[in-house]
Design a protein around this motif. Sequence first.
Motif, PDB file in Angstrom:
ATOM      1  N   ALA A 124       0.833  -1.209   0.000  1.00 52.15           N
ATOM      2  CA  ALA A 124       0.000   0.000   0.000  1.00 52.15           C
ATOM      3  C   ALA A 124       0.864   1.255   0.000  1.00 52.15           C
ATOM      4  CB  ALA A 124      -0.927  -0.006   1.214  1.00 52.15           C
ATOM      5  N   VAL A 125       1.933   1.248   0.794  1.00 52.90           N
ATOM      6  CA  VAL A 125       2.845   2.390   0.796  1.00 52.90           C
ATOM      7  C   VAL A 125       3.482   2.554  -0.580  1.00 52.90           C
ATOM      8  CG1 VAL A 125       5.004   3.305   1.752  1.00 52.90           C
ATOM      9  CG2 VAL A 125       3.304   2.268   3.275  1.00 52.90           C
ATOM     10  N   MET A 126       3.869   1.431  -1.190  1.00 55.68           N
ATOM     11  CA  MET A 126       4.557   1.490  -2.486  1.00 55.68           C
ATOM     12  C   MET A 126       3.617   1.947  -3.603  1.00 55.68           C
ATOM     13  SD  MET A 126       6.850  -1.423  -4.381  1.00 55.68           S
ATOM     14  CE  MET A 126       5.559  -2.654  -4.500  1.00 55.68           C
ATOM     15  N   HIS A 127       2.414   1.388  -3.659  1.00 58.57           N
ATOM     16  CA  HIS A 127       1.532   1.652  -4.798  1.00 58.57           C
ATOM     17  C   HIS A 127       0.630   2.872  -4.610  1.00 58.57           C
ATOM     18  CE1 HIS A 127       2.762  -1.859  -6.983  1.00 58.57           C
ATOM     19  NE2 HIS A 127       2.467  -2.651  -5.983  1.00 58.57           N
ATOM     20  N   LEU A 128       0.317   3.215  -3.373  1.00 60.11           N
ATOM     21  CA  LEU A 128      -0.547   4.366  -3.133  1.00 60.11           C
ATOM     22  C   LEU A 128       0.244   5.611  -2.744  1.00 60.11           C
ATOM     23  CD1 LEU A 128      -3.497   2.669  -1.197  1.00 60.11           C
ATOM     24  CD2 LEU A 128      -3.288   3.120  -3.651  1.00 60.11           C
ATOM     25  N   GLY A 129       1.498   5.402  -2.285  1.00 59.94           N
ATOM     26  CA  GLY A 129       2.345   6.528  -1.917  1.00 59.94           C
ATOM     27  C   GLY A 129       3.187   7.019  -3.070  1.00 59.94           C
ATOM     28  N   THR A 130       3.989   8.038  -2.784  1.00 59.05           N
ATOM     29  CA  THR A 130       4.883   8.617  -3.790  1.00 59.05           C
ATOM     30  C   THR A 130       6.317   8.528  -3.283  1.00 59.05           C
ATOM     31  OG1 THR A 130       4.262  10.775  -2.880  1.00 59.05           O
ATOM     32  CG2 THR A 130       3.194  10.108  -4.906  1.00 59.05           C
ATOM     33  N   GLU A 131       7.263   9.112  -4.017  1.00 63.98           N
ATOM     34  CA  GLU A 131       8.681   8.871  -3.761  1.00 63.98           C
ATOM     35  C   GLU A 131       9.102   9.196  -2.331  1.00 63.98           C
ATOM     36  OE1 GLU A 131      12.093   7.205  -4.547  1.00 63.98           O
ATOM     37  OE2 GLU A 131      10.480   7.319  -6.035  1.00 63.98           O
ATOM     38  N   THR A 132       8.596  10.286  -1.777  1.00 64.97           N
ATOM     39  CA  THR A 132       8.968  10.641  -0.402  1.00 64.97           C
ATOM     40  C   THR A 132       8.526   9.561   0.578  1.00 64.97           C
ATOM     41  OG1 THR A 132       8.769  13.004  -0.910  1.00 64.97           O
ATOM     42  CG2 THR A 132       8.703  12.375   1.411  1.00 64.97           C
ATOM     43  N   HIS A 133       7.322   9.049   0.384  1.00 66.58           N
ATOM     44  CA  HIS A 133       6.842   7.968   1.248  1.00 66.58           C
ATOM     45  C   HIS A 133       7.721   6.738   1.105  1.00 66.58           C
ATOM     46  CE1 HIS A 133       2.859  10.136   0.314  1.00 66.58           C
ATOM     47  NE2 HIS A 133       3.242  10.524   1.519  1.00 66.58           N
ATOM     48  N   HIS A 134       8.097   6.425  -0.119  1.00 70.39           N
ATOM     49  CA  HIS A 134       8.951   5.258  -0.355  1.00 70.39           C
ATOM     50  C   HIS A 134      10.273   5.408   0.390  1.00 70.39           C
ATOM     51  CE1 HIS A 134       6.802   4.598  -4.512  1.00 70.39           C
ATOM     52  NE2 HIS A 134       5.989   4.457  -3.475  1.00 70.39           N
ATOM     53  N   VAL A 216     -12.830   7.276   0.042  1.00 68.86           N
ATOM     54  CA  VAL A 216     -11.831   6.509   0.787  1.00 68.86           C
ATOM     55  C   VAL A 216     -10.425   6.793   0.257  1.00 68.86           C
ATOM     56  CG1 VAL A 216     -11.040   4.196   1.384  1.00 68.86           C
ATOM     57  CG2 VAL A 216     -13.502   4.701   1.308  1.00 68.86           C
ATOM     58  N   HIS A 217      -9.523   7.116   1.178  1.00 69.75           N
ATOM     59  CA  HIS A 217      -8.106   7.304   0.885  1.00 69.75           C
ATOM     60  C   HIS A 217      -7.286   6.606   1.975  1.00 69.75           C
ATOM     61  CE1 HIS A 217      -9.762  10.305  -1.806  1.00 69.75           C
ATOM     62  NE2 HIS A 217      -8.556  10.554  -2.315  1.00 69.75           N
ATOM     63  N   ALA A 218      -5.982   6.487   1.729  1.00 64.32           N
ATOM     64  CA  ALA A 218      -5.110   5.765   2.658  1.00 64.32           C
ATOM     65  C   ALA A 218      -4.139   6.723   3.339  1.00 64.32           C
ATOM     66  CB  ALA A 218      -4.343   4.683   1.904  1.00 64.32           C
ATOM     67  N   PHE A 219      -3.908   6.497   4.630  1.00 59.66           N
ATOM     68  CA  PHE A 219      -3.045   7.354   5.442  1.00 59.66           C
ATOM     69  C   PHE A 219      -2.045   6.486   6.211  1.00 59.66           C
ATOM     70  CE2 PHE A 219      -7.076   9.349   4.793  1.00 59.66           C
ATOM     71  CZ  PHE A 219      -6.805  10.691   4.587  1.00 59.66           C
ATOM     72  N   TYR A 220      -0.816   6.957   6.263  1.00 59.29           N
ATOM     73  CA  TYR A 220       0.198   6.280   7.083  1.00 59.29           C
ATOM     74  C   TYR A 220       0.087   6.812   8.502  1.00 59.29           C
ATOM     75  CZ  TYR A 220       4.744   4.434   8.573  1.00 59.29           C
ATOM     76  OH  TYR A 220       5.748   3.750   9.235  1.00 59.29           O
ATOM     77  N   VAL A 221      -0.194   5.912   9.451  1.00 54.30           N
ATOM     78  CA  VAL A 221      -0.468   6.317  10.830  1.00 54.30           C
ATOM     79  C   VAL A 221       0.421   5.525  11.784  1.00 54.30           C
ATOM     80  CG1 VAL A 221      -2.231   6.504  12.629  1.00 54.30           C
ATOM     81  CG2 VAL A 221      -2.873   6.786  10.216  1.00 54.30           C
ATOM     82  N   LEU A 267      -1.227   9.084   1.640  1.00 54.02           N
ATOM     83  CA  LEU A 267      -0.605   8.402   0.504  1.00 54.02           C
ATOM     84  C   LEU A 267      -1.274   8.942  -0.752  1.00 54.02           C
ATOM     85  CD1 LEU A 267      -0.342   4.782   1.975  1.00 54.02           C
ATOM     86  CD2 LEU A 267       1.357   6.623   2.018  1.00 54.02           C
ATOM     87  N   ASN A 268      -0.587   9.854  -1.420  1.00 51.34           N
ATOM     88  CA  ASN A 268      -1.241  10.796  -2.328  1.00 51.34           C
ATOM     89  C   ASN A 268      -1.015  10.523  -3.808  1.00 51.34           C
ATOM     90  OD1 ASN A 268       1.462  11.429  -2.231  1.00 51.34           O
ATOM     91  ND2 ASN A 268       1.148  13.648  -2.220  1.00 51.34           N
ATOM     92  N   ARG A 269      -0.770   9.294  -4.200  1.00 56.52           N
ATOM     93  CA  ARG A 269      -0.576   9.029  -5.630  1.00 56.52           C
ATOM     94  C   ARG A 269      -1.835   9.353  -6.430  1.00 56.52           C
ATOM     95  NH1 ARG A 269       1.129   3.242  -8.504  1.00 56.52           N
ATOM     96  NH2 ARG A 269       0.960   3.995 -10.660  1.00 56.52           N
ATOM     97  N   TYR A 270      -3.010   9.080  -5.858  1.00 61.53           N
ATOM     98  CA  TYR A 270      -4.256   9.261  -6.606  1.00 61.53           C
ATOM     99  C   TYR A 270      -5.125  10.399  -6.067  1.00 61.53           C
ATOM    100  CZ  TYR A 270      -3.010   4.790  -8.682  1.00 61.53           C
ATOM    101  OH  TYR A 270      -2.351   3.790  -9.343  1.00 61.53           O
ATOM    102  N   GLY A 271      -4.704  11.038  -4.987  1.00 58.93           N
ATOM    103  CA  GLY A 271      -5.466  12.163  -4.455  1.00 58.93           C
ATOM    104  C   GLY A 271      -4.625  12.910  -3.442  1.00 58.93           C
ATOM    105  N   ASP A 272      -4.577  14.240  -3.545  1.00 56.53           N
ATOM    106  CA  ASP A 272      -3.708  15.025  -2.664  1.00 56.53           C
ATOM    107  C   ASP A 272      -4.475  16.203  -2.089  1.00 56.53           C
ATOM    108  OD1 ASP A 272      -1.411  15.653  -1.330  1.00 56.53           O
ATOM    109  OD2 ASP A 272      -0.372  16.536  -3.053  1.00 56.53           O
ATOM    110  N   VAL A 273      -3.988  16.681  -0.948  1.00 56.53           N
ATOM    111  CA  VAL A 273      -4.577  17.854  -0.302  1.00 56.53           C
ATOM    112  C   VAL A 273      -3.464  18.870  -0.073  1.00 56.53           C
ATOM    113  CG1 VAL A 273      -5.696  18.735   1.780  1.00 56.53           C
ATOM    114  CG2 VAL A 273      -6.426  16.543   0.792  1.00 56.53           C
ATOM    115  N   ALA A 274      -3.645  20.059  -0.605  1.00 54.08           N
ATOM    116  CA  ALA A 274      -2.661  21.132  -0.433  1.00 54.08           C
ATOM    117  C   ALA A 274      -2.765  21.709   0.972  1.00 54.08           C
ATOM    118  CB  ALA A 274      -2.899  22.217  -1.480  1.00 54.08           C
ATOM    119  N   ALA A 275      -1.785  22.526   1.325  1.00 56.43           N
ATOM    120  CA  ALA A 275      -1.752  23.102   2.673  1.00 56.43           C
ATOM    121  C   ALA A 275      -3.022  23.877   2.994  1.00 56.43           C
ATOM    122  CB  ALA A 275      -0.525  24.001   2.825  1.00 56.43           C
ATOM    123  N   ASP A 276      -3.631  24.492   1.985  1.00 62.58           N
ATOM    124  CA  ASP A 276      -4.847  25.268   2.234  1.00 62.58           C
ATOM    125  C   ASP A 276      -6.110  24.408   2.207  1.00 62.58           C
ATOM    126  OD1 ASP A 276      -5.126  24.663  -0.434  1.00 62.58           O
ATOM    127  OD2 ASP A 276      -5.339  26.743  -1.117  1.00 62.58           O
TER     128      ASP A 276
END
Length: 700
Positions: A124-134, A216-221, A267-276
């Motif tokens: 899940a981290v690999m496929h749903l996350g991005t390079e920083t998460h990896h 539904v989205h995935a979060f590293y907790v 884990l923002n490969r398919y959906g991201d939230v900006a600071a605002d």
Amino acid sequence: MTDVVDRSAILGAGTPTAQPAVDTAALGEQLLGKWAAIRHQARDLAGRPELHKTEGLTHTEHRSRVTGQLQFLVDNGAVHRAFPAHLGGADNHGGNIAGFEELVVADPSLQIKAGVQWGLFGSAVMHLGTETHHTNWLPGIMNLDIPGCFAMTETGHGSDVASIATTATYNNAAGEFVLNTPFRAAWKDYIGNAAIDGLAAVVFAQLITNGVNHGVHAFYVELRDPKTGAFRPGVGGEDDGIKGGLNGIDNGRLHFTNVRVPRTNLLNRYGDVAADGTYTSPIASPGRRFFTMLGTLVQGRVSLDGAAVAASKVALTAAIRYATERRQFNASSHTEEEVLLDYQRHQKRLFTRLAGTYAASFAHEQLLQKFDDVFSGAHDTDEDRQDLETLAAALKPLSTWHALDTLQECREACGGAGFLAENRFASLRADLDVYATFEGDNTVLLQLVAKRLLADYAKEFRNVDFGVLARYVVGQATGAAIHRTGLRQVAQFMADTGSVQRAAIALRDEEGQRALLTDRVQTMVAGMGAALKGSNKLSQEQGAALFNQHQNELIDAAQAHAELLQWEAFTDALADVEDPGTKKVLTWLRDLFGLSLIEKNLSWYLMNGRLSMQRGRTVGDYINRLLVKIRPHALDLVAAFGYGDEHIRAAIATGAEKERQDEARAYFRASRASGRSPMDEKVLIARAAGQRRAGARHPA
């Protein structure tokens, strides 16, 4: 592998010597498939005593042993194949699954706990996350510094992931997500590693930002303090306790109360939230985005399909070895008892399941190739991913149900000995029981397949009137089935020419079986298409009621479709067999699989006019003839599975029964030869009766 059976005894006196021979070595390599070298490595590892399940441990002892075994896998380089090469992996997705599923022969708990750590949490981290998460987390996940959980399922929602109730609400001022489980049914449940070992989790929750729920989205907790093992603030949980099987895994429940998670832990490969708080996604459609995210995690279903096949192979190897040695009842001799595998019923109960296991094995290799094509990027379109999802959803139910059925039948076929823990049938069955439920409940998965079949059917027949739909049959004009998608597309617009009826005359022929099996699928789907036509114009309530009214037929059609896929995979594999003797024996086994499917559904073929009563009566006769043909090759067919004694680990499959039987037969032979053995009362009675009859014929 030791061959503990005298094969001349199997063939028996008077049996023709010109029997086809099975090239077990070549067949074994074919069964190993594209990733044979990796399977060999994995089997060598699975044969090590350090990884074997120890029967009789308490669940706490078993958990501790399995946790230690995970480090053994890391130390032996068995778990990194799918991860990126620049982090020490091999980018080998198909090979990773091929090796992973072999762990089931060591201990299913080890296979599943390893699957939680690297196949679900890490994946899940690999496929749903991005390079920083990896960079941040994958090295620790790979070397087991970060034991983790895959927190998707909730007590109140299992297969219906879209409806989970855990929320992750973005706080613009703090730049954090706040996780909450608003009620008891929203607790994450049945989560592997949650009770004890998990330091972190990929948690699935409804992402809410700026007052909008984006699904539904995935979060590293982070769950626990790595030094103390105590839960982090706001995180709570409990142990699921003892289960019906797989007690080497610490399944547990998790809940969250205002748990603060950094924005960057999404884990923002398919959906991201900006600071605002602004939400963006490369996939505009919420529905398509959801299924794309879940589709990246399909490997769980793929691996369970393969592991179930492996367990079936182990069980059949033990049961068939035993059945060639165990003797019971002197039906055809006054002095010699029969070998169990010479009884027709024993042959049918084991050989039909042997045929099904071969079919499932060949189908799994096709699924694994499809999986690797998608995840390697060789064939990775939206359609490819949908096909993979559907194929996995079709095959996983069949193989897991087949494994449970095979384990139970093998247990019964081995009598009381089969119930002993030392012979593993009961233990394996208990551990594999939940395979029918997790990574997608089997019935729900088949419903997914049925919906795909209906969607494809609607596209194919969109411009055809109902009269043609009611009459259409399977066409063989192209001479072969057409691969248009991951599903078999064999329907053809044509009037009823009687092709299926003609095929019924040749039940034993490949094309006859293909026509009958395919016609059943197409006819069932056509019937459902007609029954549900116009349902999209009804209200939601009326549409759901209509669908529910036909749910049983839909699931039956999906299962028939999956069985056809297995039969086709078996048939495809025959084309790759070069040795004539092996091909002949495998063709008999394929025919046994096909005819067994027809026999199982004989009522459908009779009621729908595909078979006459007279022709229907011949199906059983054909099956019985195949059993006789397959009998001399049973040991070769299970030997080709390639599992040694270190994998089977069943006392009844070691040759001990042959030694006991030989000792008993030698004892009675010596006793009869000595002339000192007591006379059987029945012989004495028969002799006296004979003397009376002789006296009556010749009075003094």
